[in-house]
Structures are given as C-alpha cells and as structure tokens.
Design an enzyme around this catalytic site. Structure first.
Site, mmCIF file in Angstrom:
data_model
loop_
_atom_site.group_PDB
_atom_site.id
_atom_site.type_symbol
_atom_site.label_atom_id
_atom_site.label_comp_id
_atom_site.label_asym_id
_atom_site.label_seq_id
_atom_site.Cartn_x
_atom_site.Cartn_y
_atom_site.Cartn_z
ATOM 1 N N PRO A 15 5.155 -4.380 36.973
ATOM 2 C CA PRO A 15 5.993 -5.367 37.650
ATOM 3 C C PRO A 15 5.176 -6.527 38.208
ATOM 4 O O PRO A 15 3.958 -6.414 38.416
ATOM 5 C CB PRO A 15 6.638 -4.564 38.797
ATOM 6 C CG PRO A 15 6.446 -3.131 38.437
ATOM 7 C CD PRO A 15 5.193 -3.062 37.628
ATOM 8 N N ASP A 16 5.860 -7.632 38.448
ATOM 9 C CA ASP A 16 5.225 -8.813 39.044
ATOM 10 C C ASP A 16 5.178 -8.621 40.554
ATOM 11 O O ASP A 16 5.991 -9.168 41.299
ATOM 12 C CB ASP A 16 6.051 -10.050 38.676
ATOM 13 C CG ASP A 16 5.412 -11.341 39.175
ATOM 14 O OD1 ASP A 16 4.211 -11.320 39.495
ATOM 15 O OD2 ASP A 16 6.130 -12.358 39.243
ATOM 16 N N ALA A 17 4.213 -7.815 41.021
ATOM 17 C CA ALA A 17 4.176 -7.423 42.431
ATOM 18 C C ALA A 17 2.745 -7.230 42.922
ATOM 19 O O ALA A 17 2.456 -6.279 43.652
ATOM 20 C CB ALA A 17 4.981 -6.144 42.640
ATOM 21 N N TYR A 83 13.759 -10.676 41.601
ATOM 22 C CA TYR A 83 14.118 -9.268 41.646
ATOM 23 C C TYR A 83 15.276 -9.093 42.628
ATOM 24 O O TYR A 83 15.176 -9.478 43.804
ATOM 25 C CB TYR A 83 12.941 -8.410 42.098
ATOM 26 C CG TYR A 83 11.844 -8.221 41.069
ATOM 27 C CD1 TYR A 83 12.068 -8.496 39.726
ATOM 28 C CD2 TYR A 83 10.589 -7.757 41.436
ATOM 29 C CE1 TYR A 83 11.061 -8.326 38.786
ATOM 30 C CE2 TYR A 83 9.581 -7.584 40.500
ATOM 31 C CZ TYR A 83 9.827 -7.867 39.174
ATOM 32 O OH TYR A 83 8.836 -7.697 38.241
#
Length: 242
Positions: A15-17, A83
């Site tokens: 994920p983009d996290a 998100y």
C-alpha cells in the site's frame, strides 16, 4: 515525469503508506532517471522524517539525478489521499514549513524543484487552512505549491487559486477531476499538472480486459476445484488430479 509514490508502491505490491524505505524509492527513481531524457520529479511523501532527514533526502535524490522532489504535510506513516475510511492527520504548519525550508537550503542548485504539498482540502480542513499552510514556502528558485483535492470537479481548486497570493506557482493533480482542461488550469493560475496514476490505472484496465476471457475459461484448463480463493486479497492454485 512523475515518480509516483503510489505507483512505486504498487509495483512492489504494498500500500501507499510509507512502507517502502528511502533506499527503495531512490532505486526506483534512479532507474527512471537512467531510462529517460526528461526531468523526473520524485514523490517523497513526507520527506522520510523531520527537517534534518529532509536535507539528506534532497541530497540523495539530487545524487540520483532527479530534477526535484515533492514533500507533503501528512504525518508519518502517511495515508494515500484517496483511501476511503482512513483517518488522516497532518503535521503542524510550522513543522512542514521547516521541512520545505530545509529542502530548499539543501538542494544547492536553484533549478532543482521543491514542491510543497498540502493535504488540507483532502482532510476536510477547509479553504482557509489550505491557504495558510503553504504560505511560508520560500520563493527562491524553482519552488511550487501543490494543493490536493478529492472533489469531482475543479471548483474547489478554482476557489483556492482565486485567493492564492500568486507568490509561488501552483501545481494541480487532476486525479478525481480529469475533465479540467489545460486552459482552465492556466487561467486559474496553475503552472504545472501532475497526472499521477492515470497511466497505471489505464494499464490495469487493459490487462483485465486482455485476461478476462482466459479467467472465464480457467476451469476448463485446470479442472474443477483447481482455483480456490483464500481471501479477497490473495489466491491459491493447486494442481488437479490427472
């Protein structure tokens, strides 16, 4: 070329996290810079730390021949802007300003772009907060202010631009409002547009279209029961008896 944090994360299947490290992102940006003859702007999320860390971040991306960096005001770990159902917290305005000032001081070359990104509109903080947060962006060399929006049209950003001082050029990311034209952006005062993941999403749609007929026929190839979903996020394949 935009070296998207979302895109680089997606290629690594995470994920983009803020899961990828600075080193992993640098490797991806270096490969991009080696492959093209146009400037590459690196999405550096929240800068990989505080103002001191940001100085090293800028030095490392300069060394891999990036043409600039973008640093946002999300807390660590960041959350992708789109998100659903995810709480987003921003760092204090003063902290983000120090990071941007550190990036500007560390770049050495005034042609190296530093883009100060605010997520105030994404977080629902309102127009006044979105206007306040980037006001301390230094007007030295190639600095820009990116204001992000998740609205379906250009109205919110048009109102932002109408009240912006114009001291530092604006950057738009028309992900959720793709129908805005270049002429509208220019007329509103934007001087850069980042098409952050349109190509990636287009590629995914094309791959699904190509593979869909084969997926429908998979039972004929593998035999009944060969494909067993483990969960919504993963699958398991097993060989059927011959």
């Amino acid at each position: 070329m935009w070296a998207s944090g979302f895109g680089i994360s997606a290629v690594q299947a995470v994920p983009d996290a803020n899961i990828l490290t600075l080193t992993e992102t640098l490797d991806a940006v270096r490969r991009m810079a080696d492959a093209v003859d146009i400037p590459v702007i690196a999405d550096c999320d929240n800068g990989y730390g505080n103002a001191i860390n940001v100085m090293r971040t800028v030095a490392e991306f300069r060394a891999c021949r990036a043409a600039g960096v973008c640093i946002e005001d999300n807390e660590f770990p960041k959350r992708c802007s789109f998100y659903a159902g995810v709480r987003r917290d921003l760092v204090a305005t003063e902290e983000h300003a120090r990071k941007i000032e550190a990036a500007v001081s560390a770049r050495r070359d005034r042609g190296f772009a530093v883009i100060a990104r605010t997520e105030a509109l994404i977080c629902g903080m309102g127009l006044d907060e979105a206007l306040t947060r980037p006001r301390r962006t230094p007007r030295r060399g190639r600095t820009r202010v990116l204001v992000h929006s998740k609205q379906k049209d250009f109205g919110e950003l048009s109102r932002f631009a109408a009240q912006w001082s114009g001291r530092v050029p604006l950057v738009a990311v028309p992900t959720t409002y793709p129908d805005v034209s270049t002429q509208e952006l220019l007329a509103a005062g934007f001087r850069m547009a980042i098409f952050a993941n349109q190509a990636l999403r287009g590629a995914i749609v094309a791959m699904r279209d190509v593979l869909a007929p084969h997926a429908r026929d998979r039972q004929g190839l593998l035999g009944r029961g060969a494909y067993r979903p483990r969960s919504k996020r993963s699958t398991s394949w097993s060989a059927s008896p011959s």
